[in-house]
Design an enzyme around this catalytic site. Structure first.
Site, PDB file in Angstrom:
ATOM      1  N   ASP A   1      12.664   2.230  13.238  1.00 30.64           N
ATOM      2  CA  ASP A   1      13.497   1.848  12.094  1.00 30.64           C
ATOM      3  C   ASP A   1      13.903   0.393  12.307  1.00 30.64           C
ATOM      4  O   ASP A   1      14.610   0.071  13.269  1.00 30.64           O
ATOM      5  CB  ASP A   1      14.734   2.756  12.020  1.00 30.64           C
ATOM      6  CG  ASP A   1      15.552   2.452  10.780  1.00 30.64           C
ATOM      7  OD1 ASP A   1      15.425   1.326  10.232  1.00 30.64           O
ATOM      8  OD2 ASP A   1      16.315   3.332  10.355  1.00 30.64           O
TER       9      ASP A   1
ATOM     10  N   PHE B   1       6.408  -5.552   4.726  1.00 32.23           N
ATOM     11  CA  PHE B   1       6.472  -4.690   3.545  1.00 32.23           C
ATOM     12  C   PHE B   1       7.688  -3.760   3.567  1.00 32.23           C
ATOM     13  O   PHE B   1       8.143  -3.318   2.511  1.00 32.23           O
ATOM     14  CB  PHE B   1       5.227  -3.776   3.481  1.00 32.23           C
ATOM     15  CG  PHE B   1       3.936  -4.473   3.220  1.00 32.23           C
ATOM     16  CD1 PHE B   1       3.637  -4.975   1.965  1.00 32.23           C
ATOM     17  CD2 PHE B   1       2.993  -4.625   4.230  1.00 32.23           C
ATOM     18  CE1 PHE B   1       2.423  -5.613   1.714  1.00 32.23           C
ATOM     19  CE2 PHE B   1       1.776  -5.255   3.989  1.00 32.23           C
ATOM     20  CZ  PHE B   1       1.495  -5.746   2.732  1.00 32.23           C
TER      21      PHE B   1
ATOM     22  N   SER C   1       9.216  -9.339  -5.527  1.00 31.35           N
ATOM     23  CA  SER C   1       8.891  -8.527  -6.703  1.00 31.35           C
ATOM     24  C   SER C   1       9.167  -9.319  -7.969  1.00 31.35           C
ATOM     25  O   SER C   1      10.064 -10.173  -8.015  1.00 31.35           O
ATOM     26  CB  SER C   1       9.795  -7.294  -6.641  1.00 31.35           C
ATOM     27  OG  SER C   1       9.954  -6.713  -7.902  1.00 31.35           O
TER      28      SER C   1
ATOM     29  N   LYS D   1      15.718  -8.161  -3.280  1.00 33.54           N
ATOM     30  CA  LYS D   1      14.567  -9.069  -3.226  1.00 33.54           C
ATOM     31  C   LYS D   1      15.040 -10.515  -3.444  1.00 33.54           C
ATOM     32  O   LYS D   1      14.578 -11.434  -2.790  1.00 33.54           O
ATOM     33  CB  LYS D   1      13.515  -8.671  -4.264  1.00 33.54           C
ATOM     34  CG  LYS D   1      12.863  -7.333  -3.963  1.00 33.54           C
ATOM     35  CD  LYS D   1      12.131  -7.344  -2.631  1.00 33.54           C
ATOM     36  CE  LYS D   1      11.652  -5.993  -2.190  1.00 33.54           C
ATOM     37  NZ  LYS D   1      11.061  -5.968  -0.846  1.00 33.54           N
TER      38      LYS D   1
ATOM     39  N   TYR E   1      18.209  -2.980  -6.242  1.00 29.65           N
ATOM     40  CA  TYR E   1      16.891  -3.208  -5.626  1.00 29.65           C
ATOM     41  C   TYR E   1      16.444  -4.652  -5.868  1.00 29.65           C
ATOM     42  O   TYR E   1      16.043  -5.364  -4.934  1.00 29.65           O
ATOM     43  CB  TYR E   1      15.839  -2.238  -6.192  1.00 29.65           C
ATOM     44  CG  TYR E   1      14.432  -2.661  -5.827  1.00 29.65           C
ATOM     45  CD1 TYR E   1      13.951  -2.475  -4.535  1.00 29.65           C
ATOM     46  CD2 TYR E   1      13.605  -3.306  -6.751  1.00 29.65           C
ATOM     47  CE1 TYR E   1      12.671  -2.914  -4.180  1.00 29.65           C
ATOM     48  CE2 TYR E   1      12.335  -3.742  -6.407  1.00 29.65           C
ATOM     49  CZ  TYR E   1      11.873  -3.543  -5.114  1.00 29.65           C
ATOM     50  OH  TYR E   1      10.617  -3.994  -4.769  1.00 29.65           O
TER      51      TYR E   1
HETATM   52  P1  NAD Z   1       6.278   2.133   0.169  1.00 24.83           P
HETATM   53  O1  NAD Z   1       7.576   2.851   0.100  1.00 24.83           O
HETATM   54  O2  NAD Z   1       5.040   2.913  -0.089  1.00 24.83           O
HETATM   55  O3  NAD Z   1       6.113   1.444   1.611  1.00 24.83           O
HETATM   56  C1  NAD Z   1       7.210   0.925   2.330  1.00 24.83           C
HETATM   57  C2  NAD Z   1       7.122   1.501   3.733  1.00 24.83           C
HETATM   58  O4  NAD Z   1       8.200   0.982   4.504  1.00 24.83           O
HETATM   59  C3  NAD Z   1       7.257   3.023   3.742  1.00 24.83           C
HETATM   60  O5  NAD Z   1       6.186   3.573   4.495  1.00 24.83           O
HETATM   61  C4  NAD Z   1       8.600   3.267   4.427  1.00 24.83           C
HETATM   62  O6  NAD Z   1       8.592   4.459   5.184  1.00 24.83           O
HETATM   63  C5  NAD Z   1       8.749   2.016   5.269  1.00 24.83           C
HETATM   64  N1  NAD Z   1      10.134   1.638   5.570  1.00 24.83           N
HETATM   65  C6  NAD Z   1      11.170   1.516   4.702  1.00 24.83           C
HETATM   66  N2  NAD Z   1      12.275   1.130   5.364  1.00 24.83           N
HETATM   67  C7  NAD Z   1      11.933   0.987   6.662  1.00 24.83           C
HETATM   68  C8  NAD Z   1      12.639   0.607   7.842  1.00 24.83           C
HETATM   69  N3  NAD Z   1      13.947   0.332   7.833  1.00 24.83           N
HETATM   70  N4  NAD Z   1      11.978   0.583   9.031  1.00 24.83           N
HETATM   71  C9  NAD Z   1      10.656   0.874   9.076  1.00 24.83           C
HETATM   72  N5  NAD Z   1       9.934   1.247   8.001  1.00 24.83           N
HETATM   73  C10 NAD Z   1      10.573   1.288   6.808  1.00 24.83           C
HETATM   74  O7  NAD Z   1       6.370   0.869  -0.787  1.00 24.83           O
HETATM   75  P2  NAD Z   1       5.213  -0.096  -1.288  1.00 24.83           P
HETATM   76  O8  NAD Z   1       4.959   0.202  -2.702  1.00 24.83           O
HETATM   77  O9  NAD Z   1       4.107  -0.099  -0.318  1.00 24.83           O
HETATM   78  O10 NAD Z   1       5.997  -1.476  -1.249  1.00 24.83           O
HETATM   79  C11 NAD Z   1       5.866  -2.373  -0.157  1.00 24.83           C
HETATM   80  C12 NAD Z   1       6.780  -3.566  -0.388  1.00 24.83           C
HETATM   81  O11 NAD Z   1       6.429  -4.192  -1.613  1.00 24.83           O
HETATM   82  C13 NAD Z   1       8.256  -3.220  -0.504  1.00 24.83           C
HETATM   83  O12 NAD Z   1       8.988  -4.261   0.103  1.00 24.83           O
HETATM   84  C14 NAD Z   1       8.509  -3.207  -2.000  1.00 24.83           C
HETATM   85  O13 NAD Z   1       9.834  -3.494  -2.308  1.00 24.83           O
HETATM   86  C15 NAD Z   1       7.585  -4.318  -2.446  1.00 24.83           C
HETATM   87  N6  NAD Z   1       7.153  -4.195  -3.843  1.00 24.83           N
HETATM   88  C16 NAD Z   1       6.568  -3.034  -4.257  1.00 24.83           C
HETATM   89  C17 NAD Z   1       6.169  -2.909  -5.586  1.00 24.83           C
HETATM   90  C18 NAD Z   1       5.594  -1.603  -6.104  1.00 24.83           C
HETATM   91  O14 NAD Z   1       5.671  -1.377  -7.313  1.00 24.83           O
HETATM   92  N7  NAD Z   1       5.000  -0.771  -5.260  1.00 24.83           N
HETATM   93  C19 NAD Z   1       6.340  -3.988  -6.472  1.00 24.83           C
HETATM   94  C20 NAD Z   1       6.919  -5.157  -5.993  1.00 24.83           C
HETATM   95  C21 NAD Z   1       7.318  -5.253  -4.669  1.00 24.83           C
HETATM   96  C1  WQD Z   2       6.300   0.369 -16.247  1.00 23.97           C
HETATM   97  C2  WQD Z   2       6.442   0.590 -17.745  1.00 23.97           C
HETATM   98  C3  WQD Z   2       8.466   1.733 -18.392  1.00 23.97           C
HETATM   99  C4  WQD Z   2       7.541   5.540 -16.477  1.00 23.97           C
HETATM  100  C5  WQD Z   2       9.341  -1.352 -11.339  1.00 23.97           C
HETATM  101  C6  WQD Z   2      10.268  -2.283 -10.603  1.00 23.97           C
HETATM  102  C7  WQD Z   2       9.521  -3.514 -10.177  1.00 23.97           C
HETATM  103  C8  WQD Z   2       8.296  -3.139  -9.374  1.00 23.97           C
HETATM  104  C9  WQD Z   2       7.436  -2.192 -10.126  1.00 23.97           C
HETATM  105  C10 WQD Z   2       9.032  -2.935  -7.094  1.00 23.97           C
HETATM  106  C11 WQD Z   2       7.857   0.341 -18.257  1.00 23.97           C
HETATM  107  C12 WQD Z   2       7.242   2.563 -18.713  1.00 23.97           C
HETATM  108  C13 WQD Z   2       7.481   4.238 -16.929  1.00 23.97           C
HETATM  109  C14 WQD Z   2       7.458   6.602 -17.438  1.00 23.97           C
HETATM  110  C15 WQD Z   2       7.251   4.960 -19.181  1.00 23.97           C
HETATM  111  N1  WQD Z   2       8.616  -2.451  -8.167  1.00 23.97           N
HETATM  112  N2  WQD Z   2       7.339   3.948 -18.254  1.00 23.97           N
HETATM  113  N3  WQD Z   2       7.323   6.255 -18.749  1.00 23.97           N
HETATM  114  O1  WQD Z   2       9.923  -0.668 -14.300  1.00 23.97           O
HETATM  115  O2  WQD Z   2       8.008  -2.261 -14.760  1.00 23.97           O
HETATM  116  O3  WQD Z   2       8.874  -2.022 -12.490  1.00 23.97           O
HETATM  117  O4  WQD Z   2       8.220  -1.040 -10.506  1.00 23.97           O
HETATM  118  O5  WQD Z   2       9.336  -4.056  -6.840  1.00 23.97           O
HETATM  119  O6  WQD Z   2      10.380  -4.250  -9.398  1.00 23.97           O
HETATM  120  O7  WQD Z   2      11.321  -2.652 -11.452  1.00 23.97           O
HETATM  121  O8  WQD Z   2       7.579  -0.174 -13.456  1.00 23.97           O
HETATM  122  O9  WQD Z   2       6.047   1.728 -13.527  1.00 23.97           O
HETATM  123  O10 WQD Z   2       8.528   2.154 -13.712  1.00 23.97           O
HETATM  124  O11 WQD Z   2       7.340   1.082 -15.590  1.00 23.97           O
HETATM  125  O12 WQD Z   2       7.136   4.719 -20.381  1.00 23.97           O
HETATM  126  O13 WQD Z   2       7.526   7.784 -17.089  1.00 23.97           O
HETATM  127  O14 WQD Z   2       6.172   1.972 -18.018  1.00 23.97           O
HETATM  128  O15 WQD Z   2       9.405   1.838 -19.406  1.00 23.97           O
HETATM  129  O16 WQD Z   2       7.733  -0.229 -19.511  1.00 23.97           O
HETATM  130  P1  WQD Z   2       8.681  -1.299 -13.869  1.00 23.97           P
HETATM  131  P2  WQD Z   2       7.372   1.292 -14.014  1.00 23.97           P
END
Ligand code: NAD
Ligand code: WQD
Length: 338
Positions: free
Chosen positions: A59, A81, A125, A154, A150
Site C-alpha cells: 500500500d 497509476f 485525467s 488529480k 476525485y
Molecule cells: P484501476 O483501479 O484499474 O488501477 C489502479 C490500481 O491501483 C488498482 O489495481 C488498485 O488496486 C491500485 N491502487 C490503488 N491505490 C493504491 C495504493 N494506495 N497502493 C497500491 N496500489 C493502489 O484504475 P485505472 O483505470 O487503471 O487507472 C489508472 C490511473 O489512471 C489512475 O490514477 C486513474 O485515476 C487514472 N485515470 C483513469 C481513467 C479511467 O477512466 N480508467 C481516466 C483518467 C485517469
Molecule cells: C461517459 C458518458 C455519461 C454511464 C469519468 C471520469 C473521468 C475519467 C473517465 C478517470 C457520459 C454516459 C455513462 C451510463 C451513460 N476517469 N453514461 N450511462 O463521466 O466521462 O468520465 O471516467 O479519470 O475523470 O469523470 O465517463 O464512462 O462514466 O461516462 O449514459 O451508464 O457516458 O453520462 O456522458 P465520464 P463515463
C-alpha cells in the site's frame, strides 16, 4: 536499473506492463495493494507476453513499505497509476480519495528524493478541465473548477508535482491527462476488471449486452450536442499504454523538468454513437433508454492531442469500432471464466 509501475494490477497499468514487455523492457516491477484489482492480472499478463512480472503487494500510502521497496530495488523511473478512480465514490468518501491519491503520490516523491529516482510519469485525467467552454481542450486551456473530489485529487496531484520539480532540480515529470480509456487487449484476454456496479459507460454497455444488467440508461438526451447525448473522447487502453512507453523515452531527453500531455483521439463521440458502434461491430441489439441527466456530467469534452503527437511521436492506432469489439471480446472472456 528498474522501472516501477504502481497500480500495475489495474486496468491501464496491466496494459502498460504488456506494452513494456513487448517493447523489450526487462527490469519491470509492479506494485499494487489490490484495492481495485487482484493478483490474477499477472497471470493474464503472462498469458499474453510469456513473462512473469516481479511484483510487490504494497500500500503506497504506507511510507515504511515504500521505503523498503526503494531500499530493495534500484528504481530509475516510475509510472504512477495507483489511485482510486470512482467519481461517485469520491463524492461519498472524499477523505479516502485525498488520503489515497495524494498520500501515495507524496510518499513516492519522498522516496524519489531519498533514493535519487528522477523520472516520473503521472496519471492525470481530463476531469481536471472541468466544464470547459473551450473545445477541444489543449494543455493550455484554463482549468475550470474540478467537479468532484476525485478530479480535485488529480488537480492537486499536478500542483504537487509542479512544486516538486521547482524544489528538486534533478526531477523530471510527465503528466498525462487521459480522456476516456476504454476497450481491452486485442486478444480479449485482458481488460478492465469486472465490477458489479460499473460507473463507466463501456463496462455498462458490455454487461447489459451480456445480460448482467437489464438496461443501459443513457444519461440525458437533451444536451446541446449533435444527437442530444454527451460528447467524450474515447481512447483505446492499448493506445494509452503505448504513450507511456514513448513518454519514458521522452523523459530521458526532455529539455524541461515537467510537461503535460493530453491523451485522447481528438474525436468527440456521443453516447449514442458509442452504443450504435457497439451494436454494429458486435452484431447485437442493446436494451437502452434515455433517462434524466446524471449530476456532475459535463456536456462535452474532447482533446486536442497534437502536443502528444508532436513530442512523443505517438498516434492512436485504434478507432471506436476496435474499442467496442475488444471490450465485448473481454466481456465474453470474463463470462467463460466465471
Ligand atoms: P484501476 O483501479 O484499474 O488501477 C489502479 C490500481 O491501483 C488498482 O489495481 C488498485 O488496486 C491500485 N491502487 C490503488 N491505490 C493504491 C495504493 N494506495 N497502493 C497500491 N496500489 C493502489 O484504475 P485505472 O483505470 O487503471 O487507472 C489508472 C490511473 O489512471 C489512475 O490514477 C486513474 O485515476 C487514472 N485515470 C483513469 C481513467 C479511467 O477512466 N480508467 C481516466 C483518467 C485517469
Ligand atoms: C461517459 C458518458 C455519461 C454511464 C469519468 C471520469 C473521468 C475519467 C473517465 C478517470 C457520459 C454516459 C455513462 C451510463 C451513460 N476517469 N453514461 N450511462 O463521466 O466521462 O468520465 O471516467 O479519470 O475523470 O469523470 O465517463 O464512462 O462514466 O461516462 O449514459 O451508464 O457516458 O453520462 O456522458 P465520464 P463515463
Amino acid at each position: 536499473m528498474s522501472i516501477l509501475v504502481t497500480g500495475g494490477a489495474g486496468y491501464i497499468g496491466s496494459h502498460t506492463l504488456i506494452e513494456l514487455i513487448n517493447q523489450g523492457y526487462k527490469n519491470i516491477i509492479s506494485v499494487d495493494n489490490y484495492s481495485n484489482s487482484d493478483e490474477s492480472t499477472y497471470a493474464r499478463v503472462k498469458e499474453i507476453t510469456g513473462v512473469s512480472v516481479k511484483k510487490y503487494a504494497i500500500d503506497l500510502t504506507d511510507k515504511k513499505s515504500c521505503t523498503r521497496l526503494f531500499e530493495e530495488e534500484k528504481i530509475e523511473s516510475i509510472i504512477h497509476f495507483a489511485a482510486f478512480k470512482s467519481v461517485p465514490e469520491s463524492v461519498e468518501n472524499p477523505l479516502a480519495y485525498y488520503h489515497n491519491n495524494l498520500g501515495s503520490l507524496v510518499n513516492i516523491l519522498d522516496c524519489c528524493r531519498e533514493y535519487s529516482c528522477n523520472q516520473l510519469i503521472f496519471s492525470s485525467s481530463c476531469s481536471v478541465y472541468g466544464n470547459s467552454k473551450e473545445l477541444p481542450v489543449t494543455e493550455e486551456t484554463v482549468l475550470s473548477k474540478p467537479e468532484s473530489p476525485y478530479a480535485q485529487t488529480k488537480f492537486f496531484g499536478e500542483q504537487i508535482l509542479m512544486d516538486a520539480v521547482k524544489a528538486y532540480s534533478n526531477l523530471r515529470v510527465i503528466i498525462l491527462r487521459y480522456f476516456n480509456p476504454v476497450g481491452a487487449h486485442k486478444t480479449g484476454l485482458n481488460g478492465e476488471p469486472a465490477s458489479e456496479t460499473p460507473n463507466n459507460l463501456v463496462p455498462y454497455i458490455t454487461q447489459t449486452a451480456a445480460g448482467l444488467k437489464e438496461q443501459l440508461q443513457i444519461f440525458g438526451g437533451n444536451y446541446n450536442t449533435k444527437d442530444g447525448t454527451c460528447i467524450r473522447d474515447y481512447i483505446h487502453v492499448s493506445d494509452i499504454a503505448d504513450a507511456h512507453i514513448l513518454a519514458l523515452s521522452y523523459l530521458s531527453k526532455m529539455d524541461k523538468q515537467i510537461d503535460i500531455l493530453n491523451l485522447g483521439t481528438g474525436n468527440g463521440v456521443s453516447v449514442l454513437e458509442v452504443v450504435k458502434s457497439f451494436e454494429k461491430v458486435n452484431n447485437l441489439s442493446l436494451n437502452y433508454a434515455i433517462v434524466d441527466r446524471r449530476d456532475g456530467d459535463v456536456e462535452a469534452v474532447y482533446a486536442n492531442n497534437s502536443k502528444a503527437i508532436k513530442l512523443l511521436g505517438w498516434y492512436p492506432k485504434y478507432g471506436l469500432e476496435e474499442m467496442m469489439k475488444s471490450a465485448w471480446k473481454w466481456q465474453l472472456h470474463l463470462a467463460e471464466n466465471n
